[in-house]
Design a protein around this motif. Structure first.
Motif, short mmCIF file in Angstrom:
data_model
loop_
_atom_site.label_atom_id
_atom_site.label_comp_id
_atom_site.label_asym_id
_atom_site.label_seq_id
_atom_site.Cartn_x
_atom_site.Cartn_y
_atom_site.Cartn_z
N THR A 5 31.38 25.90 2.33
CA THR A 5 32.80 25.84 2.61
C THR A 5 33.53 26.63 1.54
O THR A 5 33.15 26.60 0.36
N PHE A 6 34.58 27.35 1.94
CA PHE A 6 35.34 28.18 1.01
C PHE A 6 36.65 27.51 0.62
O PHE A 6 37.32 26.88 1.46
N PHE A 7 37.00 27.66 -0.66
CA PHE A 7 38.28 27.15 -1.16
C PHE A 7 38.91 28.21 -2.06
O PHE A 7 38.24 28.75 -2.95
N GLY A 10 43.61 30.00 -6.77
CA GLY A 10 44.65 30.96 -7.09
C GLY A 10 44.53 32.18 -6.19
O GLY A 10 44.02 32.09 -5.06
N ASP A 11 44.97 33.34 -6.66
CA ASP A 11 44.93 34.55 -5.84
C ASP A 11 43.87 35.54 -6.29
O ASP A 11 43.84 36.68 -5.83
N ARG A 12 42.95 35.10 -7.19
CA ARG A 12 41.93 36.01 -7.70
C ARG A 12 40.55 35.39 -7.74
O ARG A 12 39.66 35.90 -8.42
N ALA A 13 40.36 34.28 -7.06
CA ALA A 13 39.04 33.65 -7.07
C ALA A 13 38.86 32.79 -5.82
O ALA A 13 39.83 32.29 -5.25
N VAL A 14 37.60 32.63 -5.43
CA VAL A 14 37.25 31.75 -4.32
C VAL A 14 36.02 30.94 -4.72
O VAL A 14 35.11 31.45 -5.37
N THR A 15 36.04 29.66 -4.38
CA THR A 15 34.91 28.78 -4.65
C THR A 15 34.18 28.48 -3.35
O THR A 15 34.81 28.15 -2.34
N ILE A 16 32.86 28.62 -3.39
CA ILE A 16 32.03 28.31 -2.22
C ILE A 16 31.26 27.04 -2.51
O ILE A 16 30.48 26.98 -3.48
N LEU A 81 31.72 37.43 1.67
CA LEU A 81 30.79 36.40 1.20
C LEU A 81 30.07 35.72 2.35
O LEU A 81 28.89 35.38 2.25
N SER A 82 30.77 35.50 3.45
CA SER A 82 30.13 34.89 4.62
C SER A 82 28.99 35.76 5.13
O SER A 82 27.91 35.25 5.48
N THR A 83 29.21 37.06 5.14
CA THR A 83 28.17 37.99 5.58
C THR A 83 26.98 37.96 4.64
O THR A 83 25.83 37.93 5.06
N ILE A 84 27.27 37.95 3.35
CA ILE A 84 26.19 37.91 2.35
C ILE A 84 25.38 36.62 2.47
O ILE A 84 24.15 36.63 2.49
#
Length: 236
Positions: A5-7, A10-16, A81-84
């Motif tokens: 799941t992605f969260f 801020g506007d420069r990072a994503v947590t999986i 990231l989903s593709t990877i």
């Protein structure tokens, strides 16, 4: 990888989020994704940081190539990231571990809380030492302080609450128990863990090519040594 799941962070990072529980399966997913991204960074990626169950990817929005003016940098990174993730085979290269022996002088002036831990569990000090040093510990991640390993695998038989009043300063190399975890302090810092021993090994050294001795995925085994061995090791 079937659960993620992605969260936004801020506007420069994503947590999986790679799994719901702290376990070896989730750890392998985290490790594999981090290794893949470090070896194959996408355009705009800055850094990747693992934790017990998540991977956080930092990126530079202006370096991303968006498909349309309506697409956000975040959605583009999620797509990449989903593709990877969908292309990664979780069975690949996940069993390659490095075992590192960490010598520890238990008790006495180097482990001032060993007697208290033994008393809480109605064990002898030697029994605590035996239980602690007979386990294999997986390094889930490095954090809190430079080179500090978050270890999994400690026996519940010696799980001990943190001290009610933390120490102002804990010496480098101290080995402690905090709840159901054990760990090693790589630098001097305040802390509330129960100190049961100390290692002469430097876990973090800025002069080394790889400053942190340990990394996520390593296996740690503690080896008891005497006070004399510790002090000779320390000055050698």
């Amino acid at each position: 990888m079937d659960e993620f799941t992605f969260f936004p962070q801020g506007d420069r990072a994503v947590t999986i989020k790679m799994g719901k529980e702290i376990n070896i399966t989730t750890h392998k997913k985290v490790k594999l994704l981090c290794e893949h991204l470090k070896s194959n960074p996408f355009t705009g990626m800055i850094e990747v940081t693992p934790s017990y169950t998540t991977v956080t990817v930092f990126y530079e929005p202006k370096d991303l190539v968006l498909n349309s003016i309506n697409e956000s940098p975040y959605s583009e990174v999620v797509r990449i990231l989903s593709t990877i993730i969908s292309s990664i085979n979780i069975t690949e290269n996940t069993d390659q571990t490095k075992t590192i022996l960490i010598p520890v002088c238990y008790g006495g002036k180097y482990g001032p809380d060993l007697a208290e831990v033994a008393k809480i569990h109605q064990l002898t000090e030697q029994q605590v030492i035996n239980i602690h040093s007979n386990q294999d510990y997986l390094v889930y991640m490095i954090g809190f302080a430079p080179g500090f390993p978050y270890l999994g695998g400690m026996s519940e038989k010696i799980a001990t609450p943190r001290k009610s009043t933390p120490r102002n300063m804990i010496p480098i190399g101290s080995v402690g128990i905090g709840g159901e975890q054990t760990g090693i302090y790589p630098i001097e810092s305040p802390g509330g863990w129960q100190l049961i021993g100390r290692t002469p090994i430097k876990l973090f050294d800025v002069e080394r090519e790889q400053p942190s001795l340990l990394k996520a995925g390593d296996v740690v085994k503690f080896t008891p040594i005497t006070q004399e061995q510790y002090e000779n090791w320390e000055v050698s």
